[in-house]
Design a protein around this motif. Structure first.
Motif, PDB file in Angstrom:
ATOM      1  N   PRO A 127      -9.496   7.801   1.737  1.00  0.00           N
ATOM      2  CA  PRO A 127     -10.367   7.519   3.156  1.00  0.00           C
ATOM      3  C   PRO A 127     -11.843   8.343   4.078  1.00  0.00           C
ATOM      4  N   GLY A 128     -11.740   9.898   2.706  1.00  0.00           N
ATOM      5  CA  GLY A 128     -12.275  10.533   3.748  1.00  0.00           C
ATOM      6  C   GLY A 128     -11.442  11.612   4.535  1.00  0.00           C
ATOM      7  N   SER A 129     -12.280  12.762   4.848  1.00  0.00           N
ATOM      8  CA  SER A 129     -11.967  13.600   6.531  1.00  0.00           C
ATOM      9  C   SER A 129     -12.286  12.394   7.454  1.00  0.00           C
ATOM     10  N   VAL A 130     -11.136  12.397   8.391  1.00  0.00           N
ATOM     11  CA  VAL A 130     -11.777  12.205  10.131  1.00  0.00           C
ATOM     12  C   VAL A 130     -12.861  13.717  10.581  1.00  0.00           C
ATOM     13  N   GLY A 131     -11.754  14.554  10.468  1.00  0.00           N
ATOM     14  CA  GLY A 131     -12.095  16.039  11.579  1.00  0.00           C
ATOM     15  C   GLY A 131     -13.108  16.528  10.472  1.00  0.00           C
TER      16      GLY A 131
ATOM     17  N   LEU B 253       0.950  -0.952   0.205  1.00  0.00           N
ATOM     18  CA  LEU B 253       0.040   0.227   0.021  1.00  0.00           C
ATOM     19  C   LEU B 253       0.617   0.828  -0.411  1.00  0.00           C
ATOM     20  N   LEU B 254       1.445   2.215  -0.728  1.00  0.00           N
ATOM     21  CA  LEU B 254       1.461   3.369  -1.048  1.00  0.00           C
ATOM     22  C   LEU B 254       0.484   4.420  -0.542  1.00  0.00           C
ATOM     23  N   ALA B 255       0.803   4.620   0.410  1.00  0.00           N
ATOM     24  CA  ALA B 255      -0.181   6.462   1.089  1.00  0.00           C
ATOM     25  C   ALA B 255       0.503   7.400   0.368  1.00  0.00           C
ATOM     26  N   PHE B 256      -0.286   8.439   0.542  1.00  0.00           N
ATOM     27  CA  PHE B 256       0.563  10.054   0.197  1.00  0.00           C
ATOM     28  C   PHE B 256      -1.322  10.887   0.555  1.00  0.00           C
ATOM     29  N   HIS B 257      -0.297  11.953   0.743  1.00  0.00           N
ATOM     30  CA  HIS B 257      -1.461  12.556   0.696  1.00  0.00           C
ATOM     31  C   HIS B 257      -2.066  13.249  -0.144  1.00  0.00           C
TER      32      HIS B 257
ATOM     33  N   THR C 250      -3.422   4.749  -2.054  1.00  0.00           N
ATOM     34  CA  THR C 250      -4.255   5.658  -0.580  1.00  0.00           C
ATOM     35  C   THR C 250      -4.403   7.528  -0.974  1.00  0.00           C
ATOM     36  N   GLY C 251      -5.037   7.744  -0.528  1.00  0.00           N
ATOM     37  CA  GLY C 251      -4.198   9.808  -0.690  1.00  0.00           C
ATOM     38  C   GLY C 251      -5.748  10.205   0.026  1.00  0.00           C
ATOM     39  N   GLY C 252      -5.038  11.893  -0.062  1.00  0.00           N
ATOM     40  CA  GLY C 252      -6.297  11.818   1.178  1.00  0.00           C
ATOM     41  C   GLY C 252      -6.601  13.757  -0.264  1.00  0.00           C
ATOM     42  N   HIS C 253      -6.685  14.554   1.386  1.00  0.00           N
ATOM     43  CA  HIS C 253      -6.734  16.587   0.563  1.00  0.00           C
ATOM     44  C   HIS C 253      -7.482  16.964   0.571  1.00  0.00           C
ATOM     45  N   THR C 254      -8.436  15.639  -0.215  1.00  0.00           N
ATOM     46  CA  THR C 254      -9.642  16.619  -0.812  1.00  0.00           C
ATOM     47  C   THR C 254     -10.757  16.333   0.314  1.00  0.00           C
ATOM     48  N   HIS C 255     -10.792  15.639   0.808  1.00  0.00           N
ATOM     49  CA  HIS C 255     -11.740  15.375   2.178  1.00  0.00           C
ATOM     50  C   HIS C 255     -12.708  14.390   1.132  1.00  0.00           C
ATOM     51  N   LEU C 256     -12.338  14.153   0.370  1.00  0.00           N
ATOM     52  CA  LEU C 256     -13.755  13.240  -0.129  1.00  0.00           C
ATOM     53  C   LEU C 256     -13.734  11.563  -0.224  1.00  0.00           C
TER      54      LEU C 256
END
Length: 226
Positions: free
Chosen positions: A180-184, A122-126, A158-164
């Motif tokens: 994964p969406g946003s926790v906060g 699994l490669l994780a980034f923002h 897997t990435g984040g940043h967009t909160h979706l």
């Protein structure tokens, strides 16, 4: 194997605690965080403390990099009025962090790799593997999306940043990308009123790797959103 994937906590430790407790009920082998964990929320110090306790790898997001350095890598996207407000929040956040907290945030990595077994990772980034400011969206044109991620298609991404929360397949690969969406700060793009843009819950994902078939070269993986 079950991997809990978190992103974009933004200093909301209450939401992070809620997600961790829910994840413990489901059971997991490891947690990985996709960045933007500290800056802009009401509990920056508390969030750092909980992440330390979790002892999980954390990706450096654009907001946390800006928190530490003050360097505006996305200034062209933010109005001057909003920037002034963000500067106030940044100064407040820094006032709540001690030297150990800042050193911990500074240890966040541009990307994180988690071994899944059977030569799968699994490669994780923002934002993207090469830039924490780059936004990958459900609406990103297919050719553009595939071109950005093609060099990394040997991994589950897997990435984040967009909160979706969303999942997209990788072309010519059995792998896929998921946010994964946003926790906060969970965003609901269906809301038309800016005041109601956020949803009142915490989001995260569970990646389940069931078995690796070395003869067929297939790794059955399930992704669920919490």
């Amino acid at each position: 194997m079950r991997i809990i994937v978190l992103s974009d906590v933004h200093g909301n430790c209450l939401a992070l605690e809620t997600v961790v407790e829910d994840a413990k009920k489901k059971g997991f082998d490891q947690i990985v965080c996709n960045g933007d964990m500290i800056q802009s929320g009401p509990q920056p110090h508390e969030t750092v403390q909980l992440l330390r306790e979790l002892k999980c790898p954390v990706v450096m997001g654009n907001s946390d990099a800006w928190l530490l350095t003050g360097i505006e890598t996305d200034a062209h996207l933010i109005s001057e009025e909003r920037r002034k407000k963000l500067d106030i929040v940044r100064e407040w956040s820094l006032s709540k962090l001690n030297d150990e907290d800042r050193a911990f945030i500074n240890s966040f990595q541009p990307t994180v790799i988690v071994e899944l077994g059977g030569d799968k990772h699994l490669l994780a980034f923002h934002g993207s593997p090469t830039s924490f400011d780059q936004a990958l969206l459900p609406s990103t044109p297919e050719d553009e999306f595939q071109e950005i991620l093609k060099p990394y298609a040997g991994h589950i991404l897997t990435g984040g940043h967009t909160h979706l929360q969303f999942t997209r397949r990788l072309r010519d690969s059995q792998n896929f990308f998921f946010n994964p969406g946003s926790v906060g700060v969970a965003v609901n793009p269906e809301h038309t009123n800016e005041q109601n843009l956020l949803d009142p819950w915490a989001e995260y994902a569970i990646l389940t790797v069931e078995k690796f078939n070395t003869q067929a070269g297939v790794c059955p993986c399930n992704i669920g959103h919490g």
